[in-house]
Design a protein around this motif. Structure first.
Motif, mmCIF file in Angstrom:
data_model
loop_
_atom_site.group_PDB
_atom_site.id
_atom_site.type_symbol
_atom_site.label_atom_id
_atom_site.label_comp_id
_atom_site.label_asym_id
_atom_site.label_seq_id
_atom_site.Cartn_x
_atom_site.Cartn_y
_atom_site.Cartn_z
ATOM 1 N N SER A 50 4.511 5.912 12.365
ATOM 2 C CA SER A 50 5.234 7.088 12.860
ATOM 3 C C SER A 50 6.552 7.324 12.144
ATOM 4 O O SER A 50 7.098 8.410 12.206
ATOM 5 N N ALA A 51 7.053 6.314 11.465
ATOM 6 C CA ALA A 51 8.305 6.445 10.705
ATOM 7 C C ALA A 51 8.333 5.361 9.641
ATOM 8 O O ALA A 51 7.671 4.334 9.768
ATOM 9 N N LEU A 52 9.088 5.602 8.595
ATOM 10 C CA LEU A 52 9.350 4.594 7.570
ATOM 11 C C LEU A 52 10.845 4.582 7.345
ATOM 12 O O LEU A 52 11.415 5.579 6.913
ATOM 13 N N SER A 53 11.480 3.472 7.677
ATOM 14 C CA SER A 53 12.922 3.337 7.483
ATOM 15 C C SER A 53 13.180 2.470 6.272
ATOM 16 O O SER A 53 12.517 1.452 6.072
ATOM 17 N N VAL A 54 14.138 2.879 5.466
ATOM 18 C CA VAL A 54 14.542 2.105 4.299
ATOM 19 C C VAL A 54 16.020 1.824 4.453
ATOM 20 O O VAL A 54 16.823 2.745 4.581
ATOM 21 N N GLU A 100 -0.613 0.133 2.693
ATOM 22 C CA GLU A 100 -0.388 0.273 1.255
ATOM 23 C C GLU A 100 0.977 0.908 1.074
ATOM 24 O O GLU A 100 1.289 1.908 1.719
ATOM 25 N N ILE A 101 1.800 0.329 0.200
ATOM 26 C CA ILE A 101 3.149 0.836 -0.044
ATOM 27 C C ILE A 101 3.272 1.208 -1.517
ATOM 28 O O ILE A 101 2.868 0.458 -2.397
ATOM 29 N N GLN A 102 3.844 2.382 -1.766
ATOM 30 C CA GLN A 102 4.117 2.833 -3.125
ATOM 31 C C GLN A 102 5.599 3.160 -3.254
ATOM 32 O O GLN A 102 6.263 3.472 -2.270
ATOM 33 N N ARG A 103 6.095 3.079 -4.496
ATOM 34 C CA ARG A 103 7.508 3.332 -4.784
ATOM 35 C C ARG A 103 7.619 4.333 -5.924
ATOM 36 O O ARG A 103 6.817 4.338 -6.854
ATOM 37 N N CYS A 104 8.663 5.175 -5.840
ATOM 38 C CA CYS A 104 8.985 6.114 -6.909
ATOM 39 C C CYS A 104 10.492 6.038 -7.133
ATOM 40 O O CYS A 104 11.267 6.018 -6.185
ATOM 41 N N ARG A 105 10.887 6.002 -8.367
ATOM 42 C CA ARG A 105 12.310 5.931 -8.720
ATOM 43 C C ARG A 105 12.750 7.311 -9.165
ATOM 44 O O ARG A 105 12.216 7.853 -10.130
ATOM 45 N N TYR A 120 15.622 5.292 -4.796
ATOM 46 C CA TYR A 120 14.220 4.914 -4.668
ATOM 47 C C TYR A 120 13.607 5.650 -3.486
ATOM 48 O O TYR A 120 14.262 5.855 -2.467
ATOM 49 N N ARG A 121 12.377 6.040 -3.652
ATOM 50 C CA ARG A 121 11.622 6.670 -2.567
ATOM 51 C C ARG A 121 10.371 5.825 -2.343
ATOM 52 O O ARG A 121 9.794 5.299 -3.297
ATOM 53 N N TYR A 122 9.982 5.709 -1.083
ATOM 54 C CA TYR A 122 8.834 4.890 -0.717
ATOM 55 C C TYR A 122 7.880 5.712 0.130
ATOM 56 O O TYR A 122 8.283 6.642 0.816
ATOM 57 N N ARG A 123 6.611 5.335 0.076
ATOM 58 C CA ARG A 123 5.645 5.907 0.994
ATOM 59 C C ARG A 123 4.666 4.810 1.411
ATOM 60 O O ARG A 123 4.433 3.854 0.669
ATOM 61 N N ILE A 124 4.141 4.980 2.625
ATOM 62 C CA ILE A 124 3.274 3.967 3.224
ATOM 63 C C ILE A 124 2.118 4.664 3.922
ATOM 64 O O ILE A 124 2.269 5.778 4.431
ATOM 65 N N ARG A 165 3.378 8.411 4.742
ATOM 66 C CA ARG A 165 4.653 8.608 5.445
ATOM 67 C C ARG A 165 5.719 8.194 4.441
ATOM 68 O O ARG A 165 5.602 7.155 3.784
ATOM 69 N N THR A 166 6.785 8.981 4.261
ATOM 70 C CA THR A 166 7.788 8.708 3.230
ATOM 71 C C THR A 166 9.132 8.292 3.818
ATOM 72 O O THR A 166 9.448 8.561 4.980
ATOM 73 N N GLY A 167 9.933 7.625 2.975
ATOM 74 C CA GLY A 167 11.293 7.230 3.306
ATOM 75 C C GLY A 167 12.092 7.116 2.016
ATOM 76 O O GLY A 167 11.531 6.849 0.949
ATOM 77 N N ASN A 168 13.399 7.322 2.070
ATOM 78 C CA ASN A 168 14.239 7.340 0.864
ATOM 79 C C ASN A 168 15.461 6.459 1.055
ATOM 80 O O ASN A 168 15.971 6.319 2.167
ATOM 81 N N SER A 169 15.968 5.887 -0.061
ATOM 82 C CA SER A 169 17.199 5.126 -0.009
ATOM 83 C C SER A 169 17.698 4.858 -1.427
ATOM 84 O O SER A 169 17.010 5.162 -2.398
#
Length: 151
Positions: free
Chosen positions: A54-58, A82-87, A125-129, A144-148
């Motif tokens: 329901s949420a992704l916190s970074v 599954e977790i992915q990262r984008c810079r 960095y941005r993440y999605r799960i 679901r995405t999250g940024n930090s």
């Protein structure tokens, strides 16, 4: 076990008797008059797709690491994430972008955190799960995405 005979040339079938969070198996076969054709492989389907976290916190940023956390799934069909990262920026990391890279697969539906290490200081960095389901290979939830940023 239920058998249904459908109208000729029907390409879709909706099973209106399914229960939420239940797993069903289906086979498809052709019939020509009194002749039965070959039967397909067994397809396993869930009445509902696995739900995304329901949420992704970074957060908990250091100069070289970020901590990801999410609410663990209560669905028995979720076996991991599954977790992915984008810079980069939101433009660089758009949903359909090829800039997303697989980071890791976390096993276990009750797992609810991961620390990404070895990062570059002062970088966005941005993440999605998304949730994974073992009984339905290839079936996943939506991302679901999250940024930090690192410090």
């Amino acid at each position: 076990n239920t058998t249904s005979v459908l109208a000729p040339n029907l390409a879709n079938y909706v099973d209106g008797s399914v229960n939420t969070n239940a797993l069903y198996s289906y086979q498809v076969g052709a019939v020509y008059g009194a002749t039965n054709g070959a039967v397909s492989q067994v397809y396993a389907l869930s009445a509902t797709a696995p739900t995304s976290p329901s949420a992704l916190s970074v957060g908990n940023a250091t100069t070289t690491s970020l901590r990801l956390s999410w609410p663990a799934s209560s669905s028995a069909y979720v076996t991991g994430y599954e977790i992915q990262r984008c810079r980069g920026s939101a433009t660089v990391c758009a949903a359909g972008s090829a800039n997303w890279q697989p980071l890791t697969t976390v096993n276990g539906r009750m797992t609810a955190r991961y620390t990404d290490t070895g990062l570059t200081p002062r970088t966005n960095y941005r993440y999605r799960i998304r949730a994974l389901v073992s009984v339905l290979p290839g079936v996943t939830s939506v991302w679901r995405t999250g940024n930090s940023s690192t410090r």
